[in-house]
Design a protein around this motif. Structure first.
Motif, PDB file in Angstrom:
ATOM      1  N   PRO A 179       0.812  -1.225   0.000  1.00  0.00           N
ATOM      2  CA  PRO A 179       0.000   0.000   0.000  1.00  0.00           C
ATOM      3  C   PRO A 179       0.845   1.274   0.000  1.00  0.00           C
ATOM      4  O   PRO A 179       2.011   1.282   0.421  1.00  0.00           O
ATOM      5  CB  PRO A 179      -0.811  -0.109   1.299  1.00  0.00           C
ATOM      6  N   ILE A 180       0.236   2.351  -0.459  1.00  0.00           N
ATOM      7  CA  ILE A 180       0.832   3.687  -0.421  1.00  0.00           C
ATOM      8  C   ILE A 180       0.655   4.258   0.987  1.00  0.00           C
ATOM      9  O   ILE A 180      -0.405   4.092   1.594  1.00  0.00           O
ATOM     10  CB  ILE A 180       0.132   4.609  -1.438  1.00  0.00           C
ATOM     11  N   ASP A 224     -11.751  -2.554  -2.786  1.00  0.00           N
ATOM     12  CA  ASP A 224     -12.637  -1.767  -3.638  1.00  0.00           C
ATOM     13  C   ASP A 224     -11.864  -0.787  -4.512  1.00  0.00           C
ATOM     14  O   ASP A 224     -10.687  -0.508  -4.278  1.00  0.00           O
ATOM     15  CB  ASP A 224     -13.652  -0.981  -2.782  1.00  0.00           C
ATOM     16  N   ILE A 225     -12.584  -0.257  -5.499  1.00  0.00           N
ATOM     17  CA  ILE A 225     -12.055   0.758  -6.414  1.00  0.00           C
ATOM     18  C   ILE A 225     -13.091   1.865  -6.494  1.00  0.00           C
ATOM     19  O   ILE A 225     -14.296   1.603  -6.448  1.00  0.00           O
ATOM     20  CB  ILE A 225     -11.826   0.177  -7.814  1.00  0.00           C
ATOM     21  N   THR A 237       2.247   4.642  -7.244  1.00  0.00           N
ATOM     22  CA  THR A 237       2.378   3.531  -6.312  1.00  0.00           C
ATOM     23  C   THR A 237       3.399   3.896  -5.244  1.00  0.00           C
ATOM     24  O   THR A 237       4.079   4.920  -5.334  1.00  0.00           O
ATOM     25  CB  THR A 237       2.829   2.247  -7.036  1.00  0.00           C
ATOM     26  N   ALA A 238       3.502   3.060  -4.217  1.00  0.00           N
ATOM     27  CA  ALA A 238       4.485   3.299  -3.167  1.00  0.00           C
ATOM     28  C   ALA A 238       5.893   3.268  -3.753  1.00  0.00           C
ATOM     29  O   ALA A 238       6.152   2.632  -4.780  1.00  0.00           O
ATOM     30  CB  ALA A 238       4.344   2.252  -2.068  1.00  0.00           C
ATOM     31  N   GLN A 257      -9.256   1.017   3.812  1.00  0.00           N
ATOM     32  CA  GLN A 257      -8.453  -0.074   3.270  1.00  0.00           C
ATOM     33  C   GLN A 257      -7.041   0.431   2.955  1.00  0.00           C
ATOM     34  O   GLN A 257      -6.799   1.621   2.886  1.00  0.00           O
ATOM     35  CB  GLN A 257      -9.083  -0.582   1.965  1.00  0.00           C
ATOM     36  N   GLY A 258      -6.134  -0.494   2.750  1.00  0.00           N
ATOM     37  CA  GLY A 258      -4.847  -0.104   2.197  1.00  0.00           C
ATOM     38  C   GLY A 258      -5.047   0.353   0.759  1.00  0.00           C
ATOM     39  O   GLY A 258      -5.794  -0.270   0.002  1.00  0.00           O
TER      40      GLY A 258
END
Length: 260
Positions: free
Chosen positions: A82-83, A109-110, A181-182, A144-145
């Motif tokens: 995750p970020i 989810d999105i 992204t991270a 969420q992450g």
């Protein structure tokens, strides 16, 4: 020698013109599998938006999704990155301030935040993603992450946003948006995580791509194959440049490499 093949989706496996995998590519991948090759997907799409590879899903051994942020094989999660949440909230604040749409990809989810006609056109018309899950609430997804953020911004807007962030990286595989992204998370990391888990030597890896987000994977793999529809920058990183996705480029590359 056994080959482990890593495929980008859009512009590599799937045509931007008709949103389908060419019959020649389906045939080539089927032969490759029969010849003992492992087949992996390596895409910027989160898994929930992979809606265009049904004809070959039975051939796939594992998935690198969200540009390497979430990787799995069967029911086994191999890596999840995750970020940092402060970076997520910073992008959301800029979305409100600058008025751009941003897809937020959570672990479950999105959602498309601040959706607008530009984002609708890109995702629904160009990428054939009809369900942008706009009913998902921001509160739900921030519980969420967050694996990936996709701001729909111009290069100039990108230059204004990125200096405000740290501990993230960005890539652009479509002119109209970037994927965030991270830090350190890209398709190359996803590929390395996958082969480490599967016990695959790097020497048997072949990566296929066409976009800027494919560059780390193209450079990391033993052999990097770039499609003819790629930019000159991406082609310059290739060990082999094949035809376009619409001109049987994938099949021709598999033949050239003697995978089939």
């Amino acid at each position: 020698m056994k080959r482990s093949l890593f495929f980008d989706i859009d512009g590599t496996l799937v045509s931007f013109t008709n949103h389908k995998i060419p019959e020649s590519a389906i045939y080539g991948l089927t032969l490759a599998k029969e010849n003992g090759a492992d087949i992996y997907i390596a895409t910027g799409r989160p898994y929930g938006l992979i809606n265009n590879i049904e004809e070959i899903k039975h051939l796939v051994d594992g998935y690198i999704t969200a540009n390497g942020a979430y990787c799995f094989s069967g029911k086994q999660v191999i890596s999840c990155c995750p970020i940092p949440m402060d970076q997520v909230t910073s992008v959301i604040e800029q979305s409100d301030k600058m008025g751009f749409a941003c897809m937020i990809v959570g672990e479950q989810d999105i959602m498309m935040y601040n959706n607008n006609p530009v984002a609708d056109h890109i995702f629904k018309d160009m990428l054939n993603v009809q369900d942008l899950q706009e009913s998902t609430s921001l509160q739900t997804i921030l519980g969420q992450g967050i694996l990936q953020l996709t701001p729909v911004v111009t290069p100039k807007e990108e230059q204004a946003i990125l200096p405000l962030l740290s501990n993230v990286i960005s890539s652009r595989w479509c002119p109209e948006f970037i994927d965030i992204t991270a830090k350190g998370v890209d398709k190359a990391k996803g590929m390395k995580d996958m082969i480490a888990w599967q016990g695959i030597p790097l020497s048997q890896t072949v990566a296929f791509g066409d976009g800027g987000n494919d560059l780390p994977m193209i450079r990391e793999a033993k052999i990097g194959v770039v499609m003819g529809n790629a930019s000159q920058t991406v082609k310059a990183a290739a060990d082999h440049v094949t035809n376009t996705v619409d001109d049987d480029g994938l099949y021709q590359a598999l033949k050239y490499l003697k995978v089939i």
